[in-house]
Structure formats: C-alpha cells, structure tokens
Design a protein around this motif. Structure first.
Motif, PDB file in Angstrom:
ATOM      1  N   GLY A  15      44.546  38.869  42.650  1.00 59.55           N
ATOM      2  CA  GLY A  15      43.808  37.683  42.206  1.00 59.55           C
ATOM      3  C   GLY A  15      42.393  37.650  42.761  1.00 59.55           C
ATOM      4  N   ALA A  34      41.903  34.392  35.139  1.00 56.08           N
ATOM      5  CA  ALA A  34      43.313  34.094  35.415  1.00 56.08           C
ATOM      6  C   ALA A  34      44.225  34.986  34.570  1.00 56.08           C
ATOM      7  N   LEU A  91      46.891  37.806  35.956  1.00 58.52           N
ATOM      8  CA  LEU A  91      48.316  37.828  35.601  1.00 58.52           C
ATOM      9  C   LEU A  91      48.711  39.169  34.989  1.00 58.52           C
ATOM     10  N   TYR A 150      52.387  35.058  42.028  1.00 56.92           N
ATOM     11  CA  TYR A 150      51.732  35.150  40.730  1.00 56.92           C
ATOM     12  C   TYR A 150      50.905  33.887  40.479  1.00 56.92           C
ATOM     13  N   LEU A 185      46.949  33.644  39.795  1.00 61.95           N
ATOM     14  CA  LEU A 185      46.354  32.930  38.657  1.00 61.95           C
ATOM     15  C   LEU A 185      45.271  31.980  39.128  1.00 61.95           C
ATOM     16  N   TYR A 230      41.253  32.364  38.402  1.00 61.11           N
ATOM     17  CA  TYR A 230      40.484  31.301  37.742  1.00 61.11           C
ATOM     18  C   TYR A 230      39.339  30.834  38.632  1.00 61.11           C
TER      19      TYR A 230
END
Length: 156
Positions: A56, A78, A82, A133, A137, A141
């Motif tokens: 991420g 995001a 993922l 996860y 995300l 973002y």
C-alpha cells in the motif's frame, strides 16, 4: 492571503496534475510490490499478510508522482494496491507449491488450476489478511495525493 509565499491556488495544482504518469508509476509499483511479496513469501516459506502494508505504501507513493489532488488518484491508487496484494498472494501460493513439489515456478503457473489457487487466495483473505488488505487500500488511497503545503490557518 495572496502574498503568502506558500500560497498555491487550486487551478495551479490542477494544471500540474499528470494522471498518466501517476498510473504508470502506480502500475510499476503494483507489479514490483507483488513480485517482492512473492519472493519474500517463497524464500521464508510463510504467507505474510502484513506485506500488504508495504504494498500500500509503495503504490501510494508511486501514484504521488502524478501530483494529483482529485479523488481519481486515490481511487486508482487503492485499486492498484488491492490488485498488487491479490497478485502477491497468488504468486506466493504458486511459488510455495512449486517449492513444495520441486518443480519450476513457470510450470506451476501455467499448469495450475487457477480456480484452486484463487480459492486459497480467498481463503487467506477470509483470515486476518483482510485487515491488512484494508490497510493497503487505505494507504493506496490516502498516499496517492500530492503533498501540499497549506498556509497556516488557510485552506487550499
């Protein structure tokens, strides 16, 4: 105030945005993150859900190269985070199977039943991995937006 040296108006920030550049860097980070996840998992012999946190960060900071301020940058960041997590999980499972049965990674990749591999990925997601996860995300973002310096007490 207009005379503040750090003042930047929204139109100037929008003019500096570069979505194609952000997507390019994001996709490259997505692939690099998935490969790194798989290599670390295969070399240690463990599936590590917390690798998603690093993925991420990687994707979010890569997306930041596009200097975006609109929500689309975060949404794409995001989504790529993922995708990278799922690919990393997928490649890890393929690699661990290849290591277990002492065959090449490519043999397993091309001959495996993808539905079975994806069922293992989904099974992993049902465990605590889904929390990681979710963090990926969020990072994908939140970190995709360009860092901005706002005047004290003011808004951009």
């Amino acid at each position: 105030p207009e005379d503040y040296s750090g003042y930047v108006d929204r139109e100037k920030l929008l003019a500096e945005e570069n979505l194609p550049k952000a997507v390019l860097f994001g996709v490259l980070a997505c692939i690099a993150g998935a490969v790194a996840w798989a290599l670390i998992s295969i070399s240690t012999g463990y599936q590590m859900g917390y690798m998603a946190i690093g993925v991420g960060f990687l994707v979010g900071f890569a997306m930041r190269q596009g200097k975006g301020i609109r929500p689309i940058f975060g949404i794409i960041g995001a989504a790529l985070a993922l995708i990278s997590c799922v690919m990393g999980d997928f490649f890890s499972i393929v690699g661990l199977v290849a290591k277990e049965y002492e065959v090449s990674f490519m043999d397993v990749l091309f001959d495996a039943s993808y539905s079975e591999v994806m069922s293992v990925v989904i099974e992993n997601m049902a465990s605590m991995t889904i929390v990681f996860y979710g963090i990926a995300l969020y990072e994908g973002y939140k970190l995709s937006f360009s860092a901005q310096k706002a005047p004290e007490g003011g808004k951009i």
